[in-house]
Design a protein around this motif. Structure first.
Motif, PDB file in Angstrom:
ATOM      1  N   SER A 175      45.351  61.034  50.974  1.00 11.79           N
ATOM      2  CA  SER A 175      44.337  61.152  49.916  1.00 11.79           C
ATOM      3  C   SER A 175      43.734  62.215  50.010  1.00 11.79           C
ATOM      4  O   SER A 175      43.877  63.212  50.839  1.00 11.79           O
ATOM      5  CB  SER A 175      43.319  59.972  50.520  1.00 11.79           C
ATOM      6  N   THR A 176      43.097  62.585  48.933  1.00 11.74           N
ATOM      7  CA  THR A 176      42.268  63.705  48.866  1.00 11.74           C
ATOM      8  C   THR A 176      40.767  63.251  49.013  1.00 11.74           C
ATOM      9  O   THR A 176      40.086  62.270  48.115  1.00 11.74           O
ATOM     10  CB  THR A 176      42.278  64.594  47.427  1.00 11.74           C
ATOM     11  N   ILE A 177      40.050  63.992  49.820  1.00  9.31           N
ATOM     12  CA  ILE A 177      38.759  63.372  50.349  1.00  9.31           C
ATOM     13  C   ILE A 177      37.545  64.671  49.986  1.00  9.31           C
ATOM     14  O   ILE A 177      37.809  65.572  50.631  1.00  9.31           O
ATOM     15  CB  ILE A 177      38.696  62.935  51.800  1.00  9.31           C
ATOM     16  N   ALA A 178      36.590  64.018  49.376  1.00  9.31           N
ATOM     17  CA  ALA A 178      35.338  65.101  49.330  1.00  9.31           C
ATOM     18  C   ALA A 178      34.527  64.550  50.280  1.00  9.31           C
ATOM     19  O   ALA A 178      33.975  63.281  50.278  1.00  9.31           O
ATOM     20  CB  ALA A 178      34.859  65.082  47.927  1.00  9.31           C
ATOM     21  N   LEU A 179      34.130  65.421  51.308  1.00 11.13           N
ATOM     22  CA  LEU A 179      33.052  64.881  52.490  1.00 11.13           C
ATOM     23  C   LEU A 179      31.914  65.649  52.454  1.00 11.13           C
ATOM     24  O   LEU A 179      31.706  66.820  52.832  1.00 11.13           O
ATOM     25  CB  LEU A 179      33.888  65.111  53.730  1.00 11.13           C
ATOM     26  N   ALA A 188      34.536  57.106  63.149  1.00  9.65           N
ATOM     27  CA  ALA A 188      35.274  58.126  62.166  1.00  9.65           C
ATOM     28  C   ALA A 188      36.745  57.264  61.841  1.00  9.65           C
ATOM     29  O   ALA A 188      37.298  57.363  60.855  1.00  9.65           O
ATOM     30  CB  ALA A 188      35.625  59.285  62.699  1.00  9.65           C
ATOM     31  N   VAL A 189      37.283  56.856  62.790  1.00 12.35           N
ATOM     32  CA  VAL A 189      38.720  56.047  62.685  1.00 12.35           C
ATOM     33  C   VAL A 189      38.595  54.817  61.743  1.00 12.35           C
ATOM     34  O   VAL A 189      39.526  54.642  60.903  1.00 12.35           O
ATOM     35  CB  VAL A 189      39.059  55.357  64.175  1.00 12.35           C
ATOM     36  N   ALA A 190      37.287  54.167  62.032  1.00  9.76           N
ATOM     37  CA  ALA A 190      37.027  52.966  60.915  1.00  9.76           C
ATOM     38  C   ALA A 190      37.005  53.446  59.533  1.00  9.76           C
ATOM     39  O   ALA A 190      37.547  52.593  58.553  1.00  9.76           O
ATOM     40  CB  ALA A 190      35.849  52.232  61.371  1.00  9.76           C
ATOM     41  N   VAL A 191      36.347  54.658  59.522  1.00 12.70           N
ATOM     42  CA  VAL A 191      36.237  55.230  58.164  1.00 12.70           C
ATOM     43  C   VAL A 191      37.645  55.557  57.376  1.00 12.70           C
ATOM     44  O   VAL A 191      37.749  55.222  56.306  1.00 12.70           O
ATOM     45  CB  VAL A 191      35.352  56.393  58.061  1.00 12.70           C
ATOM     46  N   LEU A 192      38.438  56.231  58.264  1.00 12.43           N
ATOM     47  CA  LEU A 192      39.689  56.649  57.732  1.00 12.43           C
ATOM     48  C   LEU A 192      40.585  55.369  57.385  1.00 12.43           C
ATOM     49  O   LEU A 192      41.339  55.304  56.436  1.00 12.43           O
ATOM     50  CB  LEU A 192      40.431  57.580  58.627  1.00 12.43           C
ATOM     51  N   ASP A 193      40.485  54.391  58.472  1.00 14.53           N
ATOM     52  CA  ASP A 193      41.175  52.975  58.171  1.00 14.53           C
ATOM     53  C   ASP A 193      40.777  52.560  56.799  1.00 14.53           C
ATOM     54  O   ASP A 193      41.684  51.872  56.314  1.00 14.53           O
ATOM     55  CB  ASP A 193      40.854  52.048  59.552  1.00 14.53           C
ATOM     56  N   GLU A 194      39.642  52.584  56.583  1.00 18.96           N
ATOM     57  CA  GLU A 194      39.014  51.982  55.482  1.00 18.96           C
ATOM     58  C   GLU A 194      39.742  52.568  53.872  1.00 18.96           C
ATOM     59  O   GLU A 194      39.657  52.217  52.931  1.00 18.96           O
ATOM     60  CB  GLU A 194      37.586  51.692  55.215  1.00 18.96           C
ATOM     61  N   ILE A 195      39.482  54.155  54.304  1.00 13.28           N
ATOM     62  CA  ILE A 195      40.319  54.863  53.185  1.00 13.28           C
ATOM     63  C   ILE A 195      41.652  54.522  52.914  1.00 13.28           C
ATOM     64  O   ILE A 195      42.090  54.420  51.739  1.00 13.28           O
ATOM     65  CB  ILE A 195      40.117  56.212  53.443  1.00 13.28           C
ATOM     66  N   GLU A 196      42.539  54.153  54.079  1.00 11.95           N
ATOM     67  CA  GLU A 196      43.858  54.139  53.706  1.00 11.95           C
ATOM     68  C   GLU A 196      44.169  52.739  53.393  1.00 11.95           C
ATOM     69  O   GLU A 196      45.434  52.356  52.763  1.00 11.95           O
ATOM     70  CB  GLU A 196      44.733  54.590  54.967  1.00 11.95           C
ATOM     71  N   ARG A 197      43.411  51.790  53.828  1.00 16.15           N
ATOM     72  CA  ARG A 197      43.601  50.300  53.527  1.00 16.15           C
ATOM     73  C   ARG A 197      42.304  49.737  53.011  1.00 16.15           C
ATOM     74  O   ARG A 197      41.466  49.046  53.981  1.00 16.15           O
ATOM     75  CB  ARG A 197      44.223  49.524  54.951  1.00 16.15           C
ATOM     76  N   PRO A 198      41.886  49.900  51.805  1.00  9.46           N
ATOM     77  CA  PRO A 198      40.848  49.414  51.251  1.00  9.46           C
ATOM     78  C   PRO A 198      40.417  47.878  51.616  1.00  9.46           C
ATOM     79  O   PRO A 198      41.067  47.037  51.148  1.00  9.46           O
ATOM     80  CB  PRO A 198      40.627  49.654  49.993  1.00  9.46           C
ATOM     81  N   ARG A 199      39.517  47.246  52.279  1.00  9.07           N
ATOM     82  CA  ARG A 199      39.309  46.067  52.816  1.00  9.07           C
ATOM     83  C   ARG A 199      37.765  45.383  52.453  1.00  9.07           C
ATOM     84  O   ARG A 199      37.335  44.263  52.403  1.00  9.07           O
ATOM     85  CB  ARG A 199      39.569  45.657  54.004  1.00  9.07           C
ATOM     86  N   HIS A 200      36.864  46.566  51.867  1.00 13.84           N
ATOM     87  CA  HIS A 200      35.542  46.074  51.758  1.00 13.84           C
ATOM     88  C   HIS A 200      34.951  46.910  50.577  1.00 13.84           C
ATOM     89  O   HIS A 200      33.919  47.515  50.561  1.00 13.84           O
ATOM     90  CB  HIS A 200      34.768  46.534  53.076  1.00 13.84           C
ATOM     91  N   LEU A 208      41.953  65.071  58.929  1.00 16.15           N
ATOM     92  CA  LEU A 208      42.794  66.151  58.867  1.00 16.15           C
ATOM     93  C   LEU A 208      43.972  65.928  59.852  1.00 16.15           C
ATOM     94  O   LEU A 208      45.166  66.223  59.549  1.00 16.15           O
ATOM     95  CB  LEU A 208      42.166  67.465  59.384  1.00 16.15           C
ATOM     96  N   GLN A 209      43.623  65.210  60.780  1.00 13.27           N
ATOM     97  CA  GLN A 209      44.883  64.785  61.771  1.00 13.27           C
ATOM     98  C   GLN A 209      45.926  63.741  61.202  1.00 13.27           C
ATOM     99  O   GLN A 209      46.948  63.577  61.524  1.00 13.27           O
ATOM    100  CB  GLN A 209      44.183  64.122  63.061  1.00 13.27           C
ATOM    101  N   ARG A 210      45.288  63.033  60.275  1.00 12.94           N
ATOM    102  CA  ARG A 210      46.033  61.972  59.655  1.00 12.94           C
ATOM    103  C   ARG A 210      46.848  62.700  58.441  1.00 12.94           C
ATOM    104  O   ARG A 210      47.572  61.853  57.908  1.00 12.94           O
ATOM    105  CB  ARG A 210      45.370  61.041  59.265  1.00 12.94           C
ATOM    106  N   GLY A 211      46.608  63.749  58.125  1.00 11.67           N
ATOM    107  CA  GLY A 211      47.254  64.332  57.174  1.00 11.67           C
ATOM    108  C   GLY A 211      46.642  64.358  55.648  1.00 11.67           C
ATOM    109  O   GLY A 211      47.439  64.689  54.566  1.00 11.67           O
ATOM    110  N   HIS A 212      45.305  64.029  55.595  1.00  8.79           N
ATOM    111  CA  HIS A 212      44.835  64.146  54.282  1.00  8.79           C
ATOM    112  C   HIS A 212      44.201  65.448  54.053  1.00  8.79           C
ATOM    113  O   HIS A 212      44.119  66.379  54.754  1.00  8.79           O
ATOM    114  CB  HIS A 212      43.745  63.114  54.267  1.00  8.79           C
ATOM    115  N   ARG A 213      43.954  65.868  52.841  1.00  9.14           N
ATOM    116  CA  ARG A 213      43.252  67.131  52.330  1.00  9.14           C
ATOM    117  C   ARG A 213      41.971  66.646  52.232  1.00  9.14           C
ATOM    118  O   ARG A 213      41.416  65.612  51.486  1.00  9.14           O
ATOM    119  CB  ARG A 213      43.948  67.365  50.977  1.00  9.14           C
ATOM    120  N   VAL A 214      41.007  67.513  52.630  1.00 11.62           N
ATOM    121  CA  VAL A 214      39.449  67.192  52.730  1.00 11.62           C
ATOM    122  C   VAL A 214      38.789  68.616  52.127  1.00 11.62           C
ATOM    123  O   VAL A 214      38.992  69.715  52.236  1.00 11.62           O
ATOM    124  CB  VAL A 214      39.207  67.054  54.031  1.00 11.62           C
TER     125      VAL A 214
END
Length: 216
Positions: A2-6, A195-207, A22-28
């Protein structure tokens, strides 16, 4: 990826979200008032200036991204009152101008409005200092606003009662509106696992269109 504006990428929570992404390979794209405060250097990181309280600036930064994450804070109690709900309104207003092309919005929330086992809310506890109540209710007001929004894809993530720098375990539990506590009655999460939870939600939207919370 994903491309993320933070927004708020240089804060205690925002910097962990930045590193996890960044560790997961997203562009920020890190959006800050002072780019000099971002010391991280990475091929997938762009640093830019922007004001979360300016809808036009939000739209300009958000355009072309998949997700906007807001980890902005306000420092003390009055600072949160002046920042958190106004930022929510500005983020939504800016994203609305992008129409169907608007990215998703994920925002850092607060724990104050979560339900406790006695049926009350965290902010109902006796003896809380005024500055902390201001911070809690600022986040509560922002959540009330988000819950009135149906034309922007938003998610609000409340931490546990205690969130602080610590270990990244990669493990956490989730709930919707109830405070998560462990066997000893403690409610906590590290900023790293948040932060792990935030990126998990980005990668697998559930909420989408909802608030949820994380804790151990």
């Amino acid at each position: 990826m994903s491309t993320i504006a933070l927004f708020g990428a240089n804060g205690s929570i925002g910097s962990r979200i930045l590193n996890e992404a960044l560790q997961r390979g997203h562009r920020v794209t890190a959006v800050v008032r002072d780019p000099a405060k971002i010391t991280t250097s990475h091929p997938d990181l762009t640093v830019t200036t922007g004001d979360v309280l300016d809808p036009a600036a939000v739209a300009a930064v958000a355009e072309g991204h998949d997700v906007v994450v807001s980890a902005v804070g306000g420092g003390d109690g009055p600072g949160h009152v002046a920042t958190i709900r106004p930022a929510a309104e500005s983020l939504v207003a800016g994203l609305r101008t992008l129409g169907d092309a608007a990215p998703r919005l994920i925002t850092v929330g607060g724990a104050g409005s979560l339900r406790t086992p006695d049926g009350k809310q965290v902010w109902d506890a006796e003896g809380l200092p005024e500055f902390l109540l201001q911070i809690m209710h600022a986040h509560g007001d922002a959540l009330d606003f988000y819950r009135s929004v149906s034309d922007v894809r938003w998610t609000n993530l409340s931490p546990s009662a205690t969130i602080a720098p610590g270990e990244r375990t990669g493990s956490y539990r989730t709930a919707t509106d109830d405070l998560i506590t462990d066997a000893g009655g403690d409610s906590r999460i590290s900023t790293e696992d948040y932060a792990v939870a935030v990126l998990d939600e980005i990668e697998r939207p559930r909420h989408l269109g909802a608030r949820f919370t994380v804790g151990y």
